[in-house]
Design a protein around this motif. Structure first.
Motif, mmCIF file in Angstrom:
data_model
loop_
_atom_site.group_PDB
_atom_site.id
_atom_site.type_symbol
_atom_site.label_atom_id
_atom_site.label_comp_id
_atom_site.label_asym_id
_atom_site.label_seq_id
_atom_site.Cartn_x
_atom_site.Cartn_y
_atom_site.Cartn_z
ATOM 1 N N LYS A 252 0.849 -1.192 0.000
ATOM 2 C CA LYS A 252 0.000 0.000 0.000
ATOM 3 C C LYS A 252 0.888 1.246 0.000
ATOM 4 C CE LYS A 252 -3.750 -2.419 0.555
ATOM 5 N NZ LYS A 252 -3.944 -3.239 -0.590
ATOM 6 N N ARG A 253 0.469 2.217 -0.782
ATOM 7 C CA ARG A 253 1.228 3.473 -0.821
ATOM 8 C C ARG A 253 0.702 4.417 0.250
ATOM 9 N NH1 ARG A 253 0.812 5.379 -6.862
ATOM 10 N NH2 ARG A 253 -0.063 3.415 -7.504
ATOM 11 N N GLU A 254 1.620 5.084 0.875
ATOM 12 C CA GLU A 254 1.236 6.090 1.864
ATOM 13 C C GLU A 254 0.826 7.366 1.121
ATOM 14 O OE1 GLU A 254 1.093 5.748 5.194
ATOM 15 O OE2 GLU A 254 1.570 3.639 4.854
ATOM 16 N N PRO A 255 -0.189 8.055 1.604
ATOM 17 C CA PRO A 255 -0.556 9.316 0.944
ATOM 18 C C PRO A 255 0.568 10.343 1.139
ATOM 19 C CG PRO A 255 -1.857 8.964 2.919
ATOM 20 C CD PRO A 255 -1.034 7.736 2.713
ATOM 21 N N PRO A 256 0.726 11.250 0.198
ATOM 22 C CA PRO A 256 1.782 12.253 0.351
ATOM 23 C C PRO A 256 1.486 13.165 1.538
ATOM 24 C CG PRO A 256 0.380 12.786 -1.527
ATOM 25 C CD PRO A 256 -0.070 11.453 -0.999
ATOM 26 N N PRO A 257 2.520 13.738 2.111
ATOM 27 C CA PRO A 257 2.279 14.701 3.195
ATOM 28 C C PRO A 257 1.419 15.860 2.700
ATOM 29 C CG PRO A 257 4.645 14.287 2.888
ATOM 30 C CD PRO A 257 3.908 13.571 1.797
ATOM 31 N N SER A 258 0.725 16.492 3.599
ATOM 32 C CA SER A 258 -0.208 17.548 3.192
ATOM 33 C C SER A 258 0.495 18.666 2.436
ATOM 34 C CB SER A 258 -0.929 18.108 4.408
ATOM 35 O OG SER A 258 0.008 18.620 5.329
ATOM 36 N N SER A 259 1.780 18.896 2.670
ATOM 37 C CA SER A 259 2.489 19.962 1.975
ATOM 38 C C SER A 259 2.689 19.621 0.491
ATOM 39 C CB SER A 259 3.855 20.219 2.614
ATOM 40 O OG SER A 259 4.641 19.045 2.558
ATOM 41 N N GLU A 260 2.597 18.332 0.117
ATOM 42 C CA GLU A 260 2.794 17.928 -1.273
ATOM 43 C C GLU A 260 1.477 17.686 -2.005
ATOM 44 O OE1 GLU A 260 5.390 14.602 -1.616
ATOM 45 O OE2 GLU A 260 6.876 15.455 -0.268
#
Length: 56
Positions: free
Chosen positions: A45-53
């Protein structure tokens, strides 16, 4: 008359062979589909990008 009977038998044989080929192809596609589904299920599973990205 014998030629017509022989032609009818040939047609029946060809129809049976066509059905057999269709069954084989269907089974092969089912196996491939199951393998692809299993591969997708087992992908990390891929982690969602940080909110800054994130774009939005």
């Amino acid at each position: 008359m014998d030629a017509a009977i022989e032609a009818g038998r040939d047609t029946e044989d060809l129809e049976r062979q066509a059905c057999h080929v269709e069954d084989q192809m269907g089974s092969e596609l089912d196996q491939r589909g199951a393998a692809v589904q299993e591969e997708i299920k087992n992908r990390p599973k891929r982690e969602p990008p940080p909110s800054s990205e994130r774009l939005f």
